[in-house]
Scaffold this motif. Sequence first.
Motif, PDB file in Angstrom:
ATOM      1  N   GLU A  71      44.157  37.077  29.883  1.00 58.79           N
ATOM      2  CA  GLU A  71      42.895  37.321  30.579  1.00 58.79           C
ATOM      3  C   GLU A  71      41.855  37.928  29.644  1.00 58.79           C
ATOM      4  OE1 GLU A  71      41.975  36.186  33.459  1.00 58.79           O
ATOM      5  OE2 GLU A  71      43.972  35.381  33.829  1.00 58.79           O
ATOM      6  N   TRP A  75      38.251  36.395  28.712  1.00 56.72           N
ATOM      7  CA  TRP A  75      37.050  37.219  28.846  1.00 56.72           C
ATOM      8  C   TRP A  75      36.262  37.196  27.534  1.00 56.72           C
ATOM      9  CZ3 TRP A  75      35.149  41.557  26.425  1.00 56.72           C
ATOM     10  CH2 TRP A  75      34.113  42.220  27.077  1.00 56.72           C
ATOM     11  N   ASN A 118      32.685  37.785  34.342  1.00 59.03           N
ATOM     12  CA  ASN A 118      32.903  38.626  35.515  1.00 59.03           C
ATOM     13  C   ASN A 118      34.184  38.224  36.252  1.00 59.03           C
ATOM     14  OD1 ASN A 118      32.123  40.713  37.360  1.00 59.03           O
ATOM     15  ND2 ASN A 118      31.505  39.109  38.779  1.00 59.03           N
ATOM     16  N   ASP A 119      34.410  36.915  36.413  1.00 55.96           N
ATOM     17  CA  ASP A 119      35.630  36.445  37.080  1.00 55.96           C
ATOM     18  C   ASP A 119      36.877  36.896  36.323  1.00 55.96           C
ATOM     19  OD1 ASP A 119      34.122  35.220  39.031  1.00 55.96           O
ATOM     20  OD2 ASP A 119      34.342  33.192  38.198  1.00 55.96           O
ATOM     21  N   ASN A 120      36.855  36.763  35.002  1.00 63.37           N
ATOM     22  CA  ASN A 120      38.004  37.170  34.201  1.00 63.37           C
ATOM     23  C   ASN A 120      38.196  38.678  34.231  1.00 63.37           C
ATOM     24  OD1 ASN A 120      38.830  34.598  33.440  1.00 63.37           O
ATOM     25  ND2 ASN A 120      37.422  34.550  31.720  1.00 63.37           N
ATOM     26  N   ALA A 121      37.109  39.445  34.247  1.00 62.81           N
ATOM     27  CA  ALA A 121      37.227  40.901  34.352  1.00 62.81           C
ATOM     28  C   ALA A 121      37.871  41.277  35.684  1.00 62.81           C
ATOM     29  CB  ALA A 121      35.858  41.552  34.208  1.00 62.81           C
ATOM     30  N   GLN A 122      37.514  40.581  36.741  1.00 64.65           N
ATOM     31  CA  GLN A 122      38.135  40.860  38.048  1.00 64.65           C
ATOM     32  C   GLN A 122      39.616  40.497  38.042  1.00 64.65           C
ATOM     33  OE1 GLN A 122      35.907  39.483  41.420  1.00 64.65           O
ATOM     34  NE2 GLN A 122      34.102  40.646  40.838  1.00 64.65           N
ATOM     35  N   ARG A 123      39.991  39.429  37.341  1.00 64.60           N
ATOM     36  CA  ARG A 123      41.416  39.077  37.219  1.00 64.60           C
ATOM     37  C   ARG A 123      42.182  40.183  36.496  1.00 64.60           C
ATOM     38  NH1 ARG A 123      39.700  34.132  35.284  1.00 64.60           N
ATOM     39  NH2 ARG A 123      39.462  32.610  36.922  1.00 64.60           N
ATOM     40  N   VAL A 125      41.392  43.374  36.397  1.00 64.18           N
ATOM     41  CA  VAL A 125      41.508  44.496  37.344  1.00 64.18           C
ATOM     42  C   VAL A 125      42.642  44.217  38.326  1.00 64.18           C
ATOM     43  CG1 VAL A 125      40.327  45.673  39.250  1.00 64.18           C
ATOM     44  CG2 VAL A 125      39.121  45.247  37.109  1.00 64.18           C
ATOM     45  N   TYR A 126      42.737  42.988  38.809  1.00 64.55           N
ATOM     46  CA  TYR A 126      43.801  42.615  39.740  1.00 64.55           C
ATOM     47  C   TYR A 126      45.177  42.768  39.090  1.00 64.55           C
ATOM     48  CZ  TYR A 126      46.852  39.770  42.622  1.00 64.55           C
ATOM     49  OH  TYR A 126      47.895  39.330  43.391  1.00 64.55           O
ATOM     50  N   GLU A 127      45.310  42.295  37.851  1.00 60.20           N
ATOM     51  CA  GLU A 127      46.588  42.390  37.146  1.00 60.20           C
ATOM     52  C   GLU A 127      47.004  43.850  36.978  1.00 60.20           C
ATOM     53  OE1 GLU A 127      48.715  40.054  36.063  1.00 60.20           O
ATOM     54  OE2 GLU A 127      47.471  38.408  36.772  1.00 60.20           O
TER      55      GLU A 127
END
Length: 139
Positions: A71, A75, A118-123, A125-127
């Motif tokens: 990820e 990013w 932004n999408d990858n940063a949210q991934r 955070v999820y991980e």
Amino acid sequence: MTDTNKTHTLSFRLAEDDYQKLVERCREAELSKSKYLRYLIRIPVVTEGEHAEDVPCLVLDRKSLARISKELTRWGYHYNQAVHAMNSINYYVAHGKATSDILDGKAESIECALIDVNDNAQRIVYEIAELQSKQLVQE
């Protein structure tokens, strides 16, 4: 801890299913049973009370680290694309070659790249949230 400090030998009995779990986890972690158990011993076990927040320990397995690394790489790629597009705009403006077609295309490229960032940063955070919710030692 160096090998010269190891002066005590420990011997204990395990049920077959516990032994198989130990063997499997050692194989997955690519560690000897001794080293695996030493690492487990060093994990602070504080779950409640006033010191629970102060435990400076986070244990990550290889699979989780690989997912986070993947990820972060995504990013970085999209971030780099956005910066490249911004540098292109700066070049065209500095050299008086800026046209609305060039600026519109580059602005759209930057917007898409930053959406991906932004999408990858949210991934990521999820991980990390997933890691926090996992048990440290399974029963």
